[in-house]
Design a protein around this motif. Structure first.
Motif, mmCIF file in Angstrom:
data_model
loop_
_atom_site.group_PDB
_atom_site.id
_atom_site.type_symbol
_atom_site.label_atom_id
_atom_site.label_comp_id
_atom_site.label_asym_id
_atom_site.label_seq_id
_atom_site.Cartn_x
_atom_site.Cartn_y
_atom_site.Cartn_z
ATOM 1 N N GLU A 42 0.828 -1.210 0.000
ATOM 2 C CA GLU A 42 0.000 0.000 0.000
ATOM 3 C C GLU A 42 0.863 1.260 0.000
ATOM 4 N N LEU A 43 1.887 1.275 0.846
ATOM 5 C CA LEU A 43 2.759 2.452 0.925
ATOM 6 C C LEU A 43 3.574 2.617 -0.351
ATOM 7 N N SER A 44 4.025 1.505 -0.921
ATOM 8 C CA SER A 44 4.771 1.572 -2.183
ATOM 9 C C SER A 44 3.903 2.157 -3.286
ATOM 10 N N ARG A 45 2.651 1.744 -3.307
ATOM 11 C CA ARG A 45 1.724 2.258 -4.322
ATOM 12 C C ARG A 45 1.495 3.758 -4.133
ATOM 13 N N ALA A 46 1.300 4.175 -2.886
ATOM 14 C CA ALA A 46 1.090 5.600 -2.603
ATOM 15 C C ALA A 46 2.298 6.414 -3.038
ATOM 16 N N GLU A 47 3.500 5.918 -2.736
ATOM 17 C CA GLU A 47 4.719 6.625 -3.142
ATOM 18 C C GLU A 47 4.811 6.712 -4.668
ATOM 19 N N ARG A 48 4.527 5.624 -5.341
ATOM 20 C CA ARG A 48 4.579 5.598 -6.807
ATOM 21 C C ARG A 48 3.571 6.573 -7.412
ATOM 22 N N GLU A 49 2.343 6.611 -6.847
ATOM 23 C CA GLU A 49 1.319 7.521 -7.367
ATOM 24 C C GLU A 49 1.692 8.982 -7.138
ATOM 25 N N LEU A 50 2.229 9.302 -5.972
ATOM 26 C CA LEU A 50 2.662 10.674 -5.714
ATOM 27 C C LEU A 50 3.835 11.057 -6.613
ATOM 28 N N ASP A 51 4.712 10.102 -6.853
ATOM 29 C CA ASP A 51 5.854 10.349 -7.734
ATOM 30 C C ASP A 51 5.422 10.689 -9.159
ATOM 31 N N GLN A 52 4.272 10.203 -9.568
ATOM 32 C CA GLN A 52 3.785 10.438 -10.923
ATOM 33 C C GLN A 52 3.134 11.814 -11.094
ATOM 34 N N LEU A 53 2.820 12.487 -9.988
ATOM 35 C CA LEU A 53 2.222 13.819 -10.078
ATOM 36 C C LEU A 53 3.269 14.835 -10.505
ATOM 37 N N ASP A 54 2.821 15.867 -11.215
ATOM 38 C CA ASP A 54 3.778 16.915 -11.587
ATOM 39 C C ASP A 54 3.993 17.852 -10.397
ATOM 40 N N ASP A 55 5.022 18.684 -10.492
ATOM 41 C CA ASP A 55 5.412 19.545 -9.375
ATOM 42 C C ASP A 55 4.306 20.512 -8.958
ATOM 43 N N ARG A 56 3.530 20.981 -9.921
ATOM 44 C CA ARG A 56 2.450 21.919 -9.605
ATOM 45 C C ARG A 56 1.367 21.244 -8.758
ATOM 46 N N LEU A 57 0.996 20.030 -9.111
ATOM 47 C CA LEU A 57 -0.003 19.308 -8.314
ATOM 48 C C LEU A 57 0.519 18.996 -6.916
ATOM 49 N N LEU A 58 1.795 18.619 -6.831
ATOM 50 C CA LEU A 58 2.391 18.376 -5.514
ATOM 51 C C LEU A 58 2.360 19.650 -4.670
ATOM 52 N N ALA A 59 2.673 20.791 -5.276
ATOM 53 C CA ALA A 59 2.641 22.064 -4.554
ATOM 54 C C ALA A 59 1.222 22.371 -4.082
ATOM 55 N N ASP A 60 0.225 22.013 -4.882
ATOM 56 C CA ASP A 60 -1.178 22.242 -4.487
ATOM 57 C C ASP A 60 -1.548 21.495 -3.214
ATOM 58 N N ILE A 61 -0.944 20.338 -3.011
ATOM 59 C CA ILE A 61 -1.256 19.574 -1.788
ATOM 60 C C ILE A 61 -0.196 19.784 -0.703
ATOM 61 N N GLY A 62 0.697 20.740 -0.958
ATOM 62 C CA GLY A 62 1.674 21.128 0.069
ATOM 63 C C GLY A 62 2.908 20.257 0.139
ATOM 64 N N LEU A 63 3.245 19.591 -0.945
ATOM 65 C CA LEU A 63 4.438 18.738 -0.973
ATOM 66 C C LEU A 63 5.388 19.168 -2.077
ATOM 67 N N ASN A 64 6.635 18.773 -1.936
ATOM 68 C CA ASN A 64 7.569 18.852 -3.050
ATOM 69 C C ASN A 64 8.172 17.458 -3.222
ATOM 70 N N ARG A 65 8.919 17.252 -4.284
ATOM 71 C CA ARG A 65 9.449 15.907 -4.582
ATOM 72 C C ARG A 65 10.225 15.312 -3.414
ATOM 73 N N GLY A 66 10.986 16.147 -2.742
ATOM 74 C CA GLY A 66 11.796 15.661 -1.624
ATOM 75 C C GLY A 66 10.986 15.200 -0.426
ATOM 76 N N ASP A 67 9.742 15.622 -0.334
ATOM 77 C CA ASP A 67 8.897 15.257 0.808
ATOM 78 C C ASP A 67 8.181 13.929 0.628
ATOM 79 N N ILE A 68 8.078 13.442 -0.585
ATOM 80 C CA ILE A 68 7.236 12.278 -0.863
ATOM 81 C C ILE A 68 7.637 11.075 -0.005
ATOM 82 N N ARG A 69 8.893 10.704 -0.049
ATOM 83 C CA ARG A 69 9.345 9.513 0.684
ATOM 84 C C ARG A 69 9.082 9.657 2.185
#
Length: 79
Positions: A42-69
């Motif tokens: 489950e966690l691997s899937r969540a990480e993979r799905e977040l990794d597939q989002l672009d930087d703008r979408l990650l910023a919308d939810i308050g994350l950056n690439r370095g925060d995903i893991r």
């Protein structure tokens, strides 16, 4: 020649003994292993799905690439 009995309950030296104790213990152990494997998937899937989002979408939810893991897995001690 020994005879193996598959009864659920039996008496040994006047005390009632429940058969299948080892089977119950192993199913508990197997259950814990399966639960951990499921959680890992489950966690691997969540990480993979977040990794597939672009930087703008990650910023919308308050994350950056370095925060995903860290956000998915937590700190190393919690892993």
């Amino acid at each position: 020649m020994s005879v193996i009995s598959f009864e659920k309950d039996r008496s040994v030296n006047g005390r009632s003994v429940r058969a299948g104790g080892a089977e119950q213990a192993s199913s508990g152990f197997a259950g814990r292993i399966l639960a951990r494997a499921k959680r890992y998937l489950e966690l691997s899937r969540a990480e993979r799905e977040l990794d597939q989002l672009d930087d703008r979408l990650l910023a919308d939810i308050g994350l950056n690439r370095g925060d995903i893991r860290r956000m998915v897995w937590g700190t190393e001690a919690q892993r």
